[in-house]
Design a protein around this motif. Structure first.
Motif, PDB file in Angstrom:
ATOM      1  N   SER A 193      24.552  57.198 -50.498  1.00  0.00           N
ATOM      2  CA  SER A 193      24.462  58.505 -49.834  1.00  0.00           C
ATOM      3  C   SER A 193      24.269  59.630 -50.847  1.00  0.00           C
ATOM      4  O   SER A 193      23.773  60.697 -50.482  1.00  0.00           O
ATOM      5  CB  SER A 193      25.723  58.777 -49.018  1.00  0.00           C
ATOM      6  OG  SER A 193      26.783  59.163 -49.869  1.00  0.00           O
ATOM      7  N   ALA A 194      24.689  59.389 -52.104  1.00  0.00           N
ATOM      8  CA  ALA A 194      24.651  60.422 -53.146  1.00  0.00           C
ATOM      9  C   ALA A 194      25.324  61.714 -52.705  1.00  0.00           C
ATOM     10  O   ALA A 194      25.018  62.789 -53.214  1.00  0.00           O
ATOM     11  CB  ALA A 194      23.230  60.700 -53.627  1.00  0.00           C
ATOM     12  N   CYS A 195      26.239  61.626 -51.758  1.00  0.00           N
ATOM     13  CA  CYS A 195      26.821  62.863 -51.206  1.00  0.00           C
ATOM     14  C   CYS A 195      27.506  63.647 -52.322  1.00  0.00           C
ATOM     15  O   CYS A 195      28.224  63.106 -53.150  1.00  0.00           O
ATOM     16  CB  CYS A 195      27.770  62.553 -50.068  1.00  0.00           C
ATOM     17  SG  CYS A 195      29.134  61.454 -50.453  1.00  0.00           S
ATOM     18  N   ASP A 196      27.235  64.936 -52.343  1.00  0.00           N
ATOM     19  CA  ASP A 196      27.766  65.791 -53.407  1.00  0.00           C
ATOM     20  C   ASP A 196      28.067  67.166 -52.854  1.00  0.00           C
ATOM     21  O   ASP A 196      28.447  67.316 -51.698  1.00  0.00           O
ATOM     22  CB  ASP A 196      26.799  65.814 -54.599  1.00  0.00           C
ATOM     23  CG  ASP A 196      25.395  66.285 -54.218  1.00  0.00           C
ATOM     24  OD1 ASP A 196      25.251  66.999 -53.208  1.00  0.00           O
ATOM     25  OD2 ASP A 196      24.435  65.946 -54.932  1.00  0.00           O
ATOM     26  N   TRP A 197      27.887  68.203 -53.671  1.00  0.00           N
ATOM     27  CA  TRP A 197      28.238  69.570 -53.266  1.00  0.00           C
ATOM     28  C   TRP A 197      27.097  70.281 -52.560  1.00  0.00           C
ATOM     29  O   TRP A 197      27.250  71.380 -52.062  1.00  0.00           O
ATOM     30  CB  TRP A 197      28.649  70.371 -54.498  1.00  0.00           C
ATOM     31  CG  TRP A 197      27.553  70.355 -55.532  1.00  0.00           C
ATOM     32  CD1 TRP A 197      26.530  71.250 -55.644  1.00  0.00           C
ATOM     33  CD2 TRP A 197      27.330  69.363 -56.523  1.00  0.00           C
ATOM     34  NE1 TRP A 197      25.685  70.869 -56.662  1.00  0.00           N
ATOM     35  CE2 TRP A 197      26.156  69.722 -57.213  1.00  0.00           C
ATOM     36  CE3 TRP A 197      28.013  68.198 -56.891  1.00  0.00           C
ATOM     37  CZ2 TRP A 197      25.653  68.941 -58.253  1.00  0.00           C
ATOM     38  CZ3 TRP A 197      27.497  67.440 -57.932  1.00  0.00           C
ATOM     39  CH2 TRP A 197      26.338  67.824 -58.602  1.00  0.00           C
TER      40      TRP A 197
ATOM     41  N   SER B 201      33.358  54.755 -40.587  1.00  0.00           N
ATOM     42  CA  SER B 201      32.004  54.201 -40.474  1.00  0.00           C
ATOM     43  C   SER B 201      31.911  52.803 -41.080  1.00  0.00           C
ATOM     44  O   SER B 201      30.902  52.128 -40.930  1.00  0.00           O
ATOM     45  CB  SER B 201      30.991  55.124 -41.174  1.00  0.00           C
ATOM     46  OG  SER B 201      31.013  54.920 -42.580  1.00  0.00           O
ATOM     47  N   GLY B 202      32.958  52.384 -41.794  1.00  0.00           N
ATOM     48  CA  GLY B 202      32.957  51.041 -42.369  1.00  0.00           C
ATOM     49  C   GLY B 202      32.890  50.989 -43.885  1.00  0.00           C
ATOM     50  O   GLY B 202      32.806  49.917 -44.469  1.00  0.00           O
ATOM     51  N   VAL B 203      32.912  52.150 -44.540  1.00  0.00           N
ATOM     52  CA  VAL B 203      32.903  52.157 -46.013  1.00  0.00           C
ATOM     53  C   VAL B 203      34.269  51.670 -46.510  1.00  0.00           C
ATOM     54  O   VAL B 203      35.301  52.268 -46.201  1.00  0.00           O
ATOM     55  CB  VAL B 203      32.597  53.566 -46.565  1.00  0.00           C
ATOM     56  CG1 VAL B 203      32.796  53.610 -48.078  1.00  0.00           C
ATOM     57  CG2 VAL B 203      31.163  53.968 -46.213  1.00  0.00           C
TER      58      VAL B 203
ATOM     59  N   LEU C  15      27.641  59.873 -44.614  1.00  0.00           N
ATOM     60  CA  LEU C  15      27.491  58.658 -43.805  1.00  0.00           C
ATOM     61  C   LEU C  15      26.110  58.035 -43.977  1.00  0.00           C
ATOM     62  O   LEU C  15      25.667  57.232 -43.155  1.00  0.00           O
ATOM     63  CB  LEU C  15      27.753  58.982 -42.321  1.00  0.00           C
ATOM     64  CG  LEU C  15      29.149  59.540 -42.027  1.00  0.00           C
ATOM     65  CD1 LEU C  15      29.336  59.756 -40.522  1.00  0.00           C
ATOM     66  CD2 LEU C  15      30.241  58.613 -42.553  1.00  0.00           C
ATOM     67  N   GLY C  16      25.426  58.395 -45.051  1.00  0.00           N
ATOM     68  CA  GLY C  16      24.066  57.903 -45.275  1.00  0.00           C
ATOM     69  C   GLY C  16      23.946  56.393 -45.300  1.00  0.00           C
ATOM     70  O   GLY C  16      22.951  55.834 -44.834  1.00  0.00           O
TER      71      GLY C  16
END
Ligand code: ZN
Length: 305
Positions: A214-218, A23-25, A224-225
Motif C-alpha cells: 500500500s506504501a501508505c504514508d503521510w 481487512s486481514g493484514v 487498505l491497498g
C-alpha cells in the motif's frame, strides 16, 4: 491473511491500524524513509529509527498486527553529506535489532553522486550482514533509474533474489522480473499504480516474485491497498494462488531471509492487551475500555484509480 510489506505507519492513525487488521493484514513492513521534510540532525534520524523498532512495533501489536521494519538512509537525505555520514555510523547497530528484515528503502531520487555513494555503502552493509534489501526507485526518469539500481546491486555483489525493487510500473516490471529480482508495486489512489492496473499486470505476469503493497504514508494513500487489490483480483478471475503469492507469500519469502520474520509470529500471536505499556505509555486515552471492536473491512469501494 495479508502482509503489507511497505507501510509508513508512523504517519497513520489508530483507525488505520484497526482497518488494516480487520481487512486481514496480519503483518507489515515499515521501511525507513524520509518524513516529508529534511532532518537537520543525526539525532533526529536516530530517534526515528528507534521509533520504528520500538514504539511503532508496540503500537501495531496493540491492534494485533506484527510489525517489522527496514532501516536505511533514504536517497533524498543522502544528499546531506554531514547527516548521511552520521546516519551511516548508526545503521549497523539498528540493522541487528529484532524485527529488522532488510536494509531499505534505499536507492536513487535525483541520481546524484552522493546518492550513488550511500546506496553502494548500504548495499555493502546488506551483504556483510546477510540482510535483504528494499530499493526505492525514482519517480522521475524511472526506467533508467530502475535499470541503474539493479546494475549497482549486481556490481556490489547482491543476489537479486534478496532484493525487492519497489514502485514498479508497466515500463519496469519486465526487466525487474527477468533479472531475477522481486518486483514490488505500490498501490496509490489518484496517481501512479491503481489496483485495477495491478490486476491487469497479474493477469499478464502471474504471481512469481511480484509483491503488492500500500506504501501508505503521510500523503494521499490507502492503507487498505493490499486487501482491496486482492479482492478486486479475485473478483476479476485471477487465480487465488496468484493472489496469495502477491499479497502474502512472496513478501514472507524474501523478508523471511533475514531470519526475523516467521509465520509463527502471527499464526501463534501474543494476545492483544491494550493495558500494556511501552516506556510508560499506552495507546489508550482517558476512560477508554482496553478492548477494540474491529471494524469490518471497507470493501464497498474496491477500485483505486
Ligand atoms: Zn516508502
Amino acid at each position: 491473511m495479508y502482509i503489507d510489506p511497505h507501510a509508513h505507519m508512523v504517519s497513520r492513525t489508530t483507525d488505520d491500524y484497526e482497518a488494516m487488521a480487520a481487512s486481514g493484514v496480519v503483518a507489515l513492513v515499515e521501511p525507513a524513509f524520509w518524513v516529508g521534510q529534511p532532518r537537520t540532525f543525526v539525532g533526529t534520524y536516530v530517534d526515528y529509527l528507534s521509533s520504528l523498532v520500538g514504539w511503532e512495533r508496540f503500537r501495531a501489536g496493540q491492534f494485533g498486527i506484527r510489525h517489522y521494519c527496514t532501516v536505511g538512509l533514504n536517497s533524498k537525505e543522502a544528499n546531506n553529506e554531514a547527516l548521511a555520514e552520521g546516519v551511516m555510523e548508526w545503521l549497523p547497530r539498528f540493522a541487528m535489532k529484532e524485527g529488522v528484515v532488510a536494509i531499505g528503502e534505499i536507492g536513487y531520487d535525483e541520481q546524484t553522486p552522493l546518492e550513488d555513494k550511500y546506496f553502494r555503502a548500504q548495499l555493502a552493509l546488506a551483504v556483510e550482514l546477510s540482510l535483504p534489501v528494499m530499493v526505492h526507485t525514482p519517480h522521475r526518469d524511472k526506467k533508467r533509474g530502475t535499470s541503474r539500481s539493479m546494475d549497482v546491486c549486481e556490481e556490489m555483489g547482491l543476489d537479486p533474489s534478496w532484493v525487492v525493487i519497489d514502485h514498479n510500473n508497466e515500463e519496469t516490471v519486465r526487466e525487474t522480473l527477468d533479472r531475477g529480482y522481486y518486483a514490488g508495486f505500490s498501490i496509490y489512489p489518484s496517481t501512479k499504480m491503481g489496483n485495477a492496473r495491478m490486476v491487469e499486470l497479474l493477469a499478464q505476469y502471474g504471481g512469481e516474485r511480484i509483491i503488492v503493497d500500500s506504501a501508505c504514508d503521510w500523503g494521499i494513500s490507502d492503507c487498505l491497498g493490499v486487501a482491496k487489490t486482492a479482492h478486486l483480483a479475485l473478483a476479476r478471475g485471477i487465480d487465488p494462488e496468484v493472489v496469495r503469492q502477491v499479497t502474502y507469500a512472496n513478501a514472507l519469502a524474501v523478508y523471511g531471509k533475514s531470519g526475523q520474520m516467521n509465520e509463527a509470529d502471527w499464526l501463534d500471536p501474543p494476545a492483544v492487551d491494550q493495558r500494556t505499556l511501552f516506556a510508560g505509555n499506552s495507546i489508550l486515552r482517558g476512560g477508554r475500555e482496553p478492548r477494540i471492536d474491529a471494524a469490518p473491512a471497507r470493501r464497498d469501494d474496491l477500485i483505486i484509480e
